[in-house]
Motif scaffolding. Structure first.
Motif, PDB file in Angstrom:
ATOM      1  N   GLU A   1       0.840  -1.209   0.000  1.00 33.45           N
ATOM      2  CA  GLU A   1       0.000   0.000   0.000  1.00 33.45           C
ATOM      3  C   GLU A   1       0.872   1.255   0.000  1.00 33.45           C
ATOM      4  N   PHE A   2       1.954   1.202   0.757  1.00 36.17           N
ATOM      5  CA  PHE A   2       2.897   2.324   0.805  1.00 36.17           C
ATOM      6  C   PHE A   2       3.485   2.595  -0.576  1.00 36.17           C
ATOM      7  N   VAL A   3       3.928   1.543  -1.254  1.00 42.00           N
ATOM      8  CA  VAL A   3       4.528   1.720  -2.585  1.00 42.00           C
ATOM      9  C   VAL A   3       3.504   2.313  -3.549  1.00 42.00           C
ATOM     10  N   ALA A   4       2.270   1.813  -3.502  1.00 44.08           N
ATOM     11  CA  ALA A   4       1.226   2.307  -4.415  1.00 44.08           C
ATOM     12  C   ALA A   4       0.974   3.797  -4.195  1.00 44.08           C
ATOM     13  N   LYS A   5       0.900   4.214  -2.925  1.00 43.48           N
ATOM     14  CA  LYS A   5       0.607   5.622  -2.645  1.00 43.48           C
ATOM     15  C   LYS A   5       1.820   6.504  -2.943  1.00 43.48           C
ATOM     16  N   HIS A   6       3.001   6.006  -2.619  1.00 46.21           N
ATOM     17  CA  HIS A   6       4.218   6.760  -2.906  1.00 46.21           C
ATOM     18  C   HIS A   6       4.312   7.027  -4.408  1.00 46.21           C
ATOM     19  N   THR A   7       3.936   6.035  -5.215  1.00 43.40           N
ATOM     20  CA  THR A   7       3.955   6.179  -6.675  1.00 43.40           C
ATOM     21  C   THR A   7       2.864   7.142  -7.129  1.00 43.40           C
ATOM     22  N   ALA A   8       1.653   6.959  -6.598  1.00 40.41           N
ATOM     23  CA  ALA A   8       0.518   7.799  -7.011  1.00 40.41           C
ATOM     24  C   ALA A   8       0.742   9.268  -6.659  1.00 40.41           C
ATOM     25  N   LEU A   9       1.504   9.519  -5.587  1.00 39.99           N
ATOM     26  CA  LEU A   9       1.697  10.893  -5.120  1.00 39.99           C
ATOM     27  C   LEU A   9       3.119  11.402  -5.384  1.00 39.99           C
ATOM     28  N   ALA A  10       3.782  10.792  -6.348  1.00 41.23           N
ATOM     29  CA  ALA A  10       5.177  11.164  -6.620  1.00 41.23           C
ATOM     30  C   ALA A  10       5.315  12.635  -7.001  1.00 41.23           C
ATOM     31  N   HIS A  11       4.227  13.231  -7.527  1.00 42.76           N
ATOM     32  CA  HIS A  11       4.298  14.653  -7.928  1.00 42.76           C
ATOM     33  C   HIS A  11       4.327  15.578  -6.706  1.00 42.76           C
TER      34      HIS A  11
END
Ligand SMILES: *Cc1c(COP(=O)(O)O)cnc(C)c1O
Length: 240
Positions: free
Chosen positions: A61-71
């Motif tokens: 879940e952390f990886v998914a959110k870190h990717t989704a919010l990379a901006h």
């Protein structure tokens, strides 16, 4: 989603008041918005409300959110969950701080991965000061009176602190559930004293920070010296 903004402002006010009561400035306290189980939109709303520190506790879940919010390049990611060794790589790659170091083996593995990647990772060592069986962390339920327990935790902290690329910042603890405020306060105070004692034994280390306090007890934690509070429900509402 403006409910998130309102709740976050209310939390900042309560943090400031608790800081004032303990003669500290609110700027010395890092409010981590614990966003576990929340959808990415909730994190984006929190970011718009001023949140910069997010807390997650599941590796995927952390990886998914870190990717989704990379901006959101100034967002800081605090990994607050306990780790299995096979889950450590994303933490080494992407976490800005790790709050639940509870085994030397995990520390050694993270250290090797950090060396390979070329990153440093500030961490908190989790201690079980309440003595409950259900709690993670190094056993410190009787550290003041039990020289063996003291020696074990000192040795563990020294070992972890000596690992390359791992920066030990202090201790993390969880208060017991459903007990009197006085008992919660005592657990936080004893954790602060343990941090101080470890610091005196390992003066080269920056054991000066304390990650403690959640939705139900963060004001007590601040009064007892918390520098990092981890607040989920009071910012995002009840988890699904
Ligand atoms: C979920 C969680 C929190 C936040 O809990 P709330 O009660 O929602 O504030 C804090 N710390 C850890 C380690 C957690 O797992």
């Amino acid at each position: 989603m403006s409910a998130i903004a309102d709740r976050y402002q209310a939390i900042l006010e309560r943090v400031a008041l608790a800081a004032q009561r303990s003669d500290r400035s609110a700027e010395t306290i890092c409010v981590i918005a614990v966003s576990k189980t929340q959808p990415a939109e909730a994190l984006i709303a929190a970011y718009a409300a001023g949140v910069r520190h997010f807390g997650e506790n599941r590796s995927a879940e952390f990886v998914a959110k870190h990717t989704a919010l990379a901006h959101l390049t100034d967002a800081q990611w605090h990994y607050i969950g306990n780790l299995q060794t096979r889950q450590s790589l994303p933490i080494a790659q992407y976490a800005d701080q790790f709050h639940a170091m509870d085994r030397i083996k995990i520390a050694e593995r993270l250290s090797r991965q950090l060396v390979e990647i070329g990153r440093n990772l500030p961490i908190f060592i989790e201690v079980n000061v309440s003595g409950e069986d259900s709690k993670h962390g190094f056993q410190c339920g009787n550290w003041e009176n039990d020289a063996g327990q003291r020696a074990t935790v000192l040795q563990a902290v020294a070992t972890i602190a000596a690992l390359p690329r791992i920066e030990v910042r202090g201790l993390m603890t969880m208060a017991p559930w459903g007990v009197d405020e006085a008992l919660i306060r005592e657990v936080f105070r004893r954790t602060r004293n343990l941090n101080g004692w470890l610091h005196s034994q390992l003066p080269d280390n920056e054991l000066t920070e304390l990650s403690m306090g959640m939705t139900d007890d963060f004001e007590i934690a601040i009064e007892e010296g918390a520098t990092h509070v981890r607040i989920g429900r009071a910012i995002f509402g009840e988890r699904q």
